[in-house]
Design an enzyme around this catalytic site. Structure first.
Site, PDB file in Angstrom:
ATOM      1  CD  GLU A  28       6.171   0.429  -4.105  1.00  0.00           C
ATOM      2  OE1 GLU A  28       5.432  -0.427  -3.604  1.00  0.00           O
ATOM      3  OE2 GLU A  28       6.896   1.178  -3.440  1.00  0.00           O
ATOM      4  CE  LYS A 162       5.478   7.363   4.508  1.00  0.00           C
ATOM      5  NZ  LYS A 162       5.052   6.194   3.744  1.00  0.00           N
TER       6      LYS A 162
HETATM    7  N1  PSU Z   1       7.641   2.755   3.233  1.00  0.00           N
HETATM    8  C1  PSU Z   1       6.923   3.771   2.734  1.00  0.00           C
HETATM    9  N2  PSU Z   1       5.886   3.501   1.909  1.00  0.00           N
HETATM   10  C2  PSU Z   1       5.582   2.224   1.534  1.00  0.00           C
HETATM   11  C3  PSU Z   1       6.371   1.164   2.039  1.00  0.00           C
HETATM   12  C4  PSU Z   1       7.390   1.468   2.881  1.00  0.00           C
HETATM   13  O1  PSU Z   1       7.184   4.920   3.054  1.00  0.00           O
HETATM   14  O2  PSU Z   1       4.631   2.008   0.771  1.00  0.00           O
HETATM   15  C5  PSU Z   1       6.069  -0.238   1.607  1.00  0.00           C
HETATM   16  C6  PSU Z   1       6.979  -0.597   0.410  1.00  0.00           C
HETATM   17  O3  PSU Z   1       6.283  -1.462  -0.452  1.00  0.00           O
HETATM   18  C7  PSU Z   1       8.119  -1.325   1.110  1.00  0.00           C
HETATM   19  C8  PSU Z   1       7.368  -2.061   2.203  1.00  0.00           C
HETATM   20  O4  PSU Z   1       8.843  -2.170   0.261  1.00  0.00           O
HETATM   21  O5  PSU Z   1       6.391  -1.140   2.649  1.00  0.00           O
HETATM   22  C9  PSU Z   1       8.269  -2.499   3.331  1.00  0.00           C
HETATM   23  O6  PSU Z   1       7.552  -3.321   4.210  1.00  0.00           O
HETATM   24  P1  PSU Z   1       8.308  -4.109   5.362  1.00  0.00           P
HETATM   25  O7  PSU Z   1       8.759  -3.054   6.325  1.00  0.00           O
HETATM   26  O8  PSU Z   1       7.286  -5.032   5.956  1.00  0.00           O
HETATM   27  O9  PSU Z   1       9.429  -4.824   4.730  1.00  0.00           O
END
Ligand code: PSU
Ligand code: MN
Length: 308
Positions: A28, A162
């Site tokens: 990604e 996380k």
């Molecule tokens: N969690 C992490 N690192 C990240 C992300 C999430 O520990 O970089 C990023 C990833 O790209 C994930 C996105 O797909 O955040 C999720 O965002 P949202 O919660 O807005 O869907």
């Protein structure tokens, strides 16, 4: 040629690998554009690609550049993503917007899964997946990553999720959606900066051949959708649990106090955690992504060998 192929551009290396039937590993770009500072982001992206190549698979970093989905990035494109500071965060919902506008887009887990599936790539390596946020019973904040896992047939290798998220609810949601959560190297689901979330994964499968057999069985049956493969951060790079818990609590309180909402929540929390842990979380982040890349490359090789 499908209509989608108009929007997809493979790098020469990716096209050659696919033509030769060599296994690919998608990567990604949110982690490059938003997850790490420059120049560590670009250096890490290159190091991760090299690790995958060393193991005999071909890396395909995915992003949206110039109105096309790029499957495999040039050095210039990686550099652009790493430095620009203006790349959009692109999930499933946002893909048409950046394709139509021609602006720069860094794909999330959901966004990258969509693109990997369009390109015929079965394995995708990331750091951590999105999930159900704490307090989702009132905010409804559930990452689109989970819905993507429910429907898009790509195996996602990660170091868990996380603890800014409600990891228990995240696992419940994945169960409801029929997404298997595999763990490699331990029984429990990993928690990104720390090895143990305290919650069991569905199945522990340490070997790539076992993992591939599981995944192939799912897809051969027509059970569309992703598989999560969690593997813990290497021991010597893990952070102390108490420290990361305290920092997470503080970041969540700040987000609530500032009324952060929608797609800004996750980037806000990630940025605060990064700042509050000083440089230390960066080293952990780099170590876990490299480790995930090795697990993912081995899985891609095993999956390529497991077609009936
Ligand atoms: N969690 C992490 N690192 C990240 C992300 C999430 O520990 O970089 C990023 C990833 O790209 C994930 C996105 O797909 O955040 C999720 O965002 P949202 O919660 O807005 O869907
Ligand atoms: Mn969200």
């Amino acid at each position: 040629m499908s209509a989608a192929s108009h929007w997809l551009v493979r790098s020469e290396a990716v096209a050659a690998a696919q033509a030769a039937g060599r296994p690919l590993v998608a990567l990604e770009s949110t982690i490059i554009a938003h997850g790490m500072p420059y120049p560590e982001n670009v250096q890490t992206a290159r190091a991760v690609e090299a690790l995958i190549r060393e193991l005999g698979a071909e890396p395909a970093t995915i992003a949206v550049v110039g109105g096309r989905i790029r499957i495999g990035l040039s050095d210039e494109q990686l550099e652009l993503l790493g430095r620009s500071g203006t790349a959009h965060k692109v999930s499933r919902r946002d893909l048409p917007a950046v394709l139509a506008s021609g602006e720069l887009g860094a794909t999330t887990v959901a966004g990258t899964m969509v693109c990997a599936a369009l390109a015929g790539i079965e394995v995708f390596v990331t750091g951590g997946i999105g999930g159900v946020h704490r307090g989702a019973e009132t905010s409804f904040d559930i990452s689109a990553d989970l819905q993507e896992l429910a429907k898009t047939s790509v195996a996602v290798v990660c170091a868990g999720a996380k603890s800014i998220l409600d990891i228990g609810l995240t696992l419940e949601y994945l169960e409801t959606q029929g997404v298997p959560v595999l763990s490699c190297g331990q029984d429990n689901f990993a928690a990104f900066y720390t090895r143990d979330s305290g919650l069991r994964a569905d199945y522990r499968l340490d070997g790539a051949a076992q993992q591939a057999r599981f995944i192939r069985a799912k897809w051969d049956l027509g059970l569309a959708g992703g598989v999560v493969l969690s593997t813990p951060v290497p021991e010597d790079a893990a952070m102390p649990r108490a420290e990361i818990d305290a920092i997470t609590t503080q970041a969540l309180a700040e987000a609530a106090a500032q009324g952060i909402s929608g797609k800004a929540v996750t980037p806000f929390l990630l940025a605060r955690i990064k700042a509050l842990t000083g440089g230390r979380s960066l080293a952990t982040n780099i170590a876990l992504v490299k480790h995930n890349a090795q697990v993912g490359a081995r899985l891609a090789l095993a999956l390529a060998a497991s077609r009936f």
